[in-house]
Write an enzyme that holds these catalytic residues in place. Structure first.
Site, PDB file in Angstrom:
ATOM      1  N   ASP A  12      16.948  48.789 -26.018  1.00  0.00           N
ATOM      2  CA  ASP A  12      17.495  48.622 -27.373  1.00  0.00           C
ATOM      3  C   ASP A  12      16.456  48.988 -28.433  1.00  0.00           C
ATOM      4  O   ASP A  12      15.263  48.759 -28.240  1.00  0.00           O
ATOM      5  CB  ASP A  12      17.948  47.164 -27.561  1.00  0.00           C
ATOM      6  CG  ASP A  12      18.801  46.991 -28.801  1.00  0.00           C
ATOM      7  OD1 ASP A  12      19.455  47.966 -29.227  1.00  0.00           O
ATOM      8  OD2 ASP A  12      18.796  45.882 -29.362  1.00  0.00           O
ATOM      9  N   GLY A  13      16.941  49.539 -29.527  1.00  0.00           N
ATOM     10  CA  GLY A  13      16.076  49.814 -30.680  1.00  0.00           C
ATOM     11  C   GLY A  13      15.943  51.286 -31.034  1.00  0.00           C
ATOM     12  O   GLY A  13      15.152  51.635 -31.917  1.00  0.00           O
ATOM     13  N   ASN A  14      16.709  52.143 -30.391  1.00  0.00           N
ATOM     14  CA  ASN A  14      16.634  53.587 -30.689  1.00  0.00           C
ATOM     15  C   ASN A  14      17.001  53.878 -32.144  1.00  0.00           C
ATOM     16  O   ASN A  14      16.336  54.667 -32.815  1.00  0.00           O
ATOM     17  CB  ASN A  14      17.613  54.376 -29.811  1.00  0.00           C
ATOM     18  CG  ASN A  14      17.225  54.373 -28.357  1.00  0.00           C
ATOM     19  OD1 ASN A  14      16.129  53.981 -28.006  1.00  0.00           O
ATOM     20  ND2 ASN A  14      18.136  54.821 -27.508  1.00  0.00           N
ATOM     21  N   TRP A  17      14.351  52.739 -34.568  1.00  0.00           N
ATOM     22  CA  TRP A  17      13.164  53.605 -34.443  1.00  0.00           C
ATOM     23  C   TRP A  17      13.346  54.837 -35.323  1.00  0.00           C
ATOM     24  O   TRP A  17      12.434  55.237 -36.047  1.00  0.00           O
ATOM     25  CB  TRP A  17      12.987  54.008 -32.975  1.00  0.00           C
ATOM     26  CG  TRP A  17      11.755  54.806 -32.693  1.00  0.00           C
ATOM     27  CD1 TRP A  17      10.543  54.327 -32.270  1.00  0.00           C
ATOM     28  CD2 TRP A  17      11.599  56.229 -32.815  1.00  0.00           C
ATOM     29  NE1 TRP A  17       9.649  55.361 -32.119  1.00  0.00           N
ATOM     30  CE2 TRP A  17      10.268  56.541 -32.451  1.00  0.00           C
ATOM     31  CE3 TRP A  17      12.449  57.269 -33.198  1.00  0.00           C
ATOM     32  CZ2 TRP A  17       9.772  57.843 -32.450  1.00  0.00           C
ATOM     33  CZ3 TRP A  17      11.958  58.576 -33.213  1.00  0.00           C
ATOM     34  CH2 TRP A  17      10.634  58.849 -32.842  1.00  0.00           C
ATOM     35  N   SER A  57      27.188  50.487 -23.564  1.00  0.00           N
ATOM     36  CA  SER A  57      27.974  49.302 -23.213  1.00  0.00           C
ATOM     37  C   SER A  57      29.454  49.544 -23.488  1.00  0.00           C
ATOM     38  O   SER A  57      29.814  50.456 -24.254  1.00  0.00           O
ATOM     39  CB  SER A  57      27.496  48.088 -24.023  1.00  0.00           C
ATOM     40  OG  SER A  57      27.958  48.171 -25.360  1.00  0.00           O
ATOM     41  N   ASN A  60      29.982  49.739 -27.070  1.00  0.00           N
ATOM     42  CA  ASN A  60      29.369  50.785 -27.895  1.00  0.00           C
ATOM     43  C   ASN A  60      30.360  51.849 -28.379  1.00  0.00           C
ATOM     44  O   ASN A  60      30.039  52.650 -29.266  1.00  0.00           O
ATOM     45  CB  ASN A  60      28.202  51.464 -27.162  1.00  0.00           C
ATOM     46  CG  ASN A  60      26.942  50.606 -27.073  1.00  0.00           C
ATOM     47  OD1 ASN A  60      26.184  50.674 -26.105  1.00  0.00           O
ATOM     48  ND2 ASN A  60      26.697  49.798 -28.089  1.00  0.00           N
ATOM     49  N   ILE A 180      21.887  39.064 -24.345  1.00  0.00           N
ATOM     50  CA  ILE A 180      22.216  39.864 -23.155  1.00  0.00           C
ATOM     51  C   ILE A 180      23.246  40.941 -23.480  1.00  0.00           C
ATOM     52  O   ILE A 180      23.342  41.939 -22.779  1.00  0.00           O
ATOM     53  CB  ILE A 180      22.657  38.927 -22.011  1.00  0.00           C
ATOM     54  CG1 ILE A 180      21.471  37.991 -21.675  1.00  0.00           C
ATOM     55  CG2 ILE A 180      23.061  39.697 -20.751  1.00  0.00           C
ATOM     56  CD1 ILE A 180      21.656  37.075 -20.514  1.00  0.00           C
ATOM     57  N   SER A 181      24.003  40.754 -24.561  1.00  0.00           N
ATOM     58  CA  SER A 181      24.968  41.773 -25.013  1.00  0.00           C
ATOM     59  C   SER A 181      25.880  42.280 -23.901  1.00  0.00           C
ATOM     60  O   SER A 181      26.160  43.480 -23.804  1.00  0.00           O
ATOM     61  CB  SER A 181      24.243  42.952 -25.690  1.00  0.00           C
ATOM     62  OG  SER A 181      23.507  42.504 -26.801  1.00  0.00           O
TER      63      SER A 181
HETATM   64  C1  IPE Z   1      23.013  46.823 -25.869  1.00  0.00           C
HETATM   65  O1  IPE Z   1      22.514  47.119 -27.123  1.00  0.00           O
HETATM   66  C2  IPE Z   1      23.563  48.069 -25.237  1.00  0.00           C
HETATM   67  C3  IPE Z   1      22.602  49.062 -24.813  1.00  0.00           C
HETATM   68  C4  IPE Z   1      21.300  48.964 -24.900  1.00  0.00           C
HETATM   69  C5  IPE Z   1      23.173  50.240 -24.238  1.00  0.00           C
HETATM   70  P1  IPE Z   1      23.404  46.965 -28.460  1.00  0.00           P
HETATM   71  O2  IPE Z   1      22.541  47.452 -29.559  1.00  0.00           O
HETATM   72  O3  IPE Z   1      24.710  47.627 -28.289  1.00  0.00           O
HETATM   73  O4  IPE Z   1      23.614  45.399 -28.535  1.00  0.00           O
HETATM   74  P2  IPE Z   1      24.003  44.493 -29.781  1.00  0.00           P
HETATM   75  O5  IPE Z   1      25.233  45.089 -30.378  1.00  0.00           O
HETATM   76  O6  IPE Z   1      22.868  44.521 -30.753  1.00  0.00           O
HETATM   77  O7  IPE Z   1      24.196  43.117 -29.214  1.00  0.00           O
HETATM   78  C1  IPE Z   2      20.170  51.178 -27.849  1.00  0.00           C
HETATM   79  O1  IPE Z   2      19.631  51.417 -29.105  1.00  0.00           O
HETATM   80  C2  IPE Z   2      20.829  52.396 -27.270  1.00  0.00           C
HETATM   81  C3  IPE Z   2      22.290  52.351 -27.198  1.00  0.00           C
HETATM   82  C4  IPE Z   2      23.038  51.344 -27.502  1.00  0.00           C
HETATM   83  C5  IPE Z   2      22.949  53.550 -26.725  1.00  0.00           C
HETATM   84  P1  IPE Z   2      20.485  51.141 -30.409  1.00  0.00           P
HETATM   85  O2  IPE Z   2      21.196  52.375 -30.773  1.00  0.00           O
HETATM   86  O3  IPE Z   2      21.312  49.932 -30.236  1.00  0.00           O
HETATM   87  O4  IPE Z   2      19.334  50.867 -31.459  1.00  0.00           O
HETATM   88  P2  IPE Z   2      19.371  49.801 -32.646  1.00  0.00           P
HETATM   89  O5  IPE Z   2      19.578  48.456 -32.020  1.00  0.00           O
HETATM   90  O6  IPE Z   2      20.492  50.195 -33.542  1.00  0.00           O
HETATM   91  O7  IPE Z   2      18.030  49.929 -33.279  1.00  0.00           O
HETATM   92 MG    MG Z   3      20.979  47.969 -30.619  1.00  0.00          MG
END
Ligand code: IPE
Ligand code: IPE
Ligand code: MG
Length: 231
Positions: A12-14, A17, A57, A60, A180-181
């Site tokens: 998580d966090g792309n 970033w 997920s 998503n 845990i999402s």
């Molecule tokens: C969980 O991250 C899903 C993946 C890393 C693929 P999310 O960014 O979707 O989770 P929430 O929405 O913050 O709980």
């Molecule tokens: C996780 O990073 C990757 C996926 C869910 C595909 P995010 O896209 O959720 O990154 P943030 O949480 O918005 O920073």
């Molecule tokens: Mg995220």
């Protein structure tokens, strides 16, 4: 101390970033793929037998259409590009999740990549795509119901999506959130949880090693007392 047999990672966090660098979110996903490559290499070197990563997920799909489509294109391209190098590194890749929503392109790329790696013996690498822990439990229960079988812990466990990998020992989440999402739920019942403040593209081999060292110091009691575990 023993190392984990099954490590699960919520990458998580792309998006953050990229946004911190005034880049489009999708650029963060691109950099996230590089971090994933490092993770797989590091896990292999550390002789981890099972690695599961959360790539998309079941929730998503709610994201903006252009982000979802860009991710789907990354998955197709990534599977095509990495299937042979992964196999050569001894990695058997599986895509785990509800495939019914995927494009024909993606389904074909998955079948081909899985076929290429099918005899690799070093590590199971489960890429969770359109995966949700609740969905996994429901599909397992439905499968048992269809077969008219009794639902108990053992029978249900056998019908979950990745029975080859067994229970999750260590679950890592980057990006600073402590949740845990809807990732692996059932198999993570006794997982040790490690949260990293690093945004996923910044997560390094050293960060992974730090999580592994921490894991090795845990006393896993599975409901018993410490004295019982030590006996
Ligand atoms: C969980 O991250 C899903 C993946 C890393 C693929 P999310 O960014 O979707 O989770 P929430 O929405 O913050 O709980
Ligand atoms: C996780 O990073 C990757 C996926 C869910 C595909 P995010 O896209 O959720 O990154 P943030 O949480 O918005 O920073
Ligand atoms: Mg995220």
């Amino acid at each position: 101390m023993t190392k984990p047999n099954h490590v699960a990672v919520i990458m998580d966090g792309n998006g953050r970033w990229a946004q911190q660098r005034l880049m489009p979110r999708i650029e963060g996903h691109r950099r996230g793929i590089a971090a994933l490559r490092t993770l797989v290499e590091t896990a292999r070197k550390s002789q981890i037998r099972n690695l599961s990563v959360f790539a998309f997920s079941s929730e998503n799909w709610k994201r903006p259409e252009d982000e979802v489509q860009a991710l789907m294109r990354f998955f197709v391209a990534g599977l095509k590009k990495e299937a042979v190098p992964l196999r050569d590194a001894g990695v058997r890749m599986h895509v785990v999740g509800d495939r019914s929503a995927f494009s024909e392109d993606l389904n074909v790329a998955i079948d081909e990549a899985e076929a290429i790696g099918k005899d690799a013996l070093g590590m199971h690498f489960n890429i969770c795509l359109n995966y949700g822990g609740r969905w996994d439990i429901v599909q397992a229960a439905r499968a048992l119901q269809l077969e008219g079988r009794t639902i108990d812990v053992k029978s249900l466990e056998d019908k979950l999506c990745m029975p080859w990998s067994g229970p999750v020992d260590l679950m890592i989440r980057t990006g600073g959130e402590r949740r845990i999402s809807n990732f692996i739920l059932w198999q993570a019942a006794y997982a040790e949880l490690w949260f990293s403040e690093a945004l996923w593209p910044d997560f390094t081999a050293e960060d992974f090693d730090e999580a592994l060292s921490w894991f090795e110091g845990r006393e896993r009691r599975f409901g018993m007392t410490s004295a019982q575990v030590k006996a």
